[in-house]
Scaffold this active site. Structure first.
Site, PDB file in Angstrom:
ATOM      1  N   SER A  29      -9.667 -26.796  20.933  1.00 29.07           N
ATOM      2  CA  SER A  29      -9.133 -27.748  19.952  1.00 29.07           C
ATOM      3  C   SER A  29      -8.767 -27.231  18.659  1.00 29.07           C
ATOM      4  O   SER A  29      -9.132 -26.192  18.119  1.00 29.07           O
ATOM      5  CB  SER A  29     -10.610 -28.315  19.491  1.00 29.07           C
ATOM      6  N   LYS A  54     -26.775 -26.018  35.578  1.00 30.08           N
ATOM      7  CA  LYS A  54     -27.898 -25.686  36.147  1.00 30.08           C
ATOM      8  C   LYS A  54     -28.014 -25.776  37.797  1.00 30.08           C
ATOM      9  O   LYS A  54     -28.563 -25.196  38.352  1.00 30.08           O
ATOM     10  CB  LYS A  54     -29.080 -26.854  35.826  1.00 30.08           C
ATOM     11  N   SER A  79     -37.326 -30.936  32.622  1.00 29.49           N
ATOM     12  CA  SER A  79     -37.314 -32.550  32.031  1.00 29.49           C
ATOM     13  C   SER A  79     -35.733 -33.133  32.431  1.00 29.49           C
ATOM     14  O   SER A  79     -35.644 -34.259  32.058  1.00 29.49           O
ATOM     15  CB  SER A  79     -37.502 -32.479  30.606  1.00 29.49           C
ATOM     16  N   GLN A  84     -32.415 -32.009  38.461  1.00 35.77           N
ATOM     17  CA  GLN A  84     -31.520 -32.469  39.192  1.00 35.77           C
ATOM     18  C   GLN A  84     -30.686 -31.331  39.922  1.00 35.77           C
ATOM     19  O   GLN A  84     -30.154 -31.630  41.225  1.00 35.77           O
ATOM     20  CB  GLN A  84     -30.253 -33.250  38.238  1.00 35.77           C
TER      21      GLN A  84
END
Length: 149
Positions: A29, A54, A79, A84
């Site tokens: 940016s 992860k 959590s 996942q």
């Protein structure tokens, strides 16, 4: 004493993940560079297979297990993002996965973990100890996939 991974370990992990992960770009940016007087780069890991980095660690852990260890299944606590990653990796290896997740974890993440085939064991993050929740699974021989280490 814990041994930290060396460059050979990093190269080996990259080889195991080759073709399985999205090589996320670095985004710059100019406005933030100007505002903060330096070069600011972002790595959008939300573009990754499970929406976070992860997956990389979870897949590497499962790929390092022996066939006998995989046959016993894996257990984890998280959590969301690690849950996942473990669920997706376990599905890829055809491994049973049990994930202890706080009952107040985002509903979408719990649903995603279940959709990937993992069993979700809910617990109260304020009352329950996550290691106590997963200990029975470890005692049955399931391999712990920690969210760090």
């Amino acid at each position: 004493m814990t041994t930290l991974p060396g460059i050979a370990d990093i190269h080996a992990a990259a080889a195991r993940l080759s073709g399985l992960i999205i090589e996320t770009p670095l985004i710059e940016s100019q406005e933030l560079n100007r505002r903060f007087g330096g070069r600011i780069l972002f790595k959008p890991e939300t573009l990754q297979r499970t929406g976070s980095f992860k997956f990389r660690g979870a897949y590497n852990k499962l790929s390092s297990l022996s066939a006998e260890e995989r046959s016993r299944g894996v257990v984890a606590f998280s959590s969301g993002n690690h849950a996942q990653g473990v669920a997706a990796s376990a599905a890829m290896f055809g491994v049973k996965a049990v994930i202890a997740m706080p009952s107040d974890a985002p509903a979408m993440k719990i649903a995603n973990v279940r959709k990937m085939g993992a069993e979700v064991v809910p617990f109260d993050r304020f009352r329950d100890d996550r290691m106590t929740v997963i200990r029975p699974y470890m005692e049955r021989g399931m391999v712990l996939v920690p969210p760090f280490d």
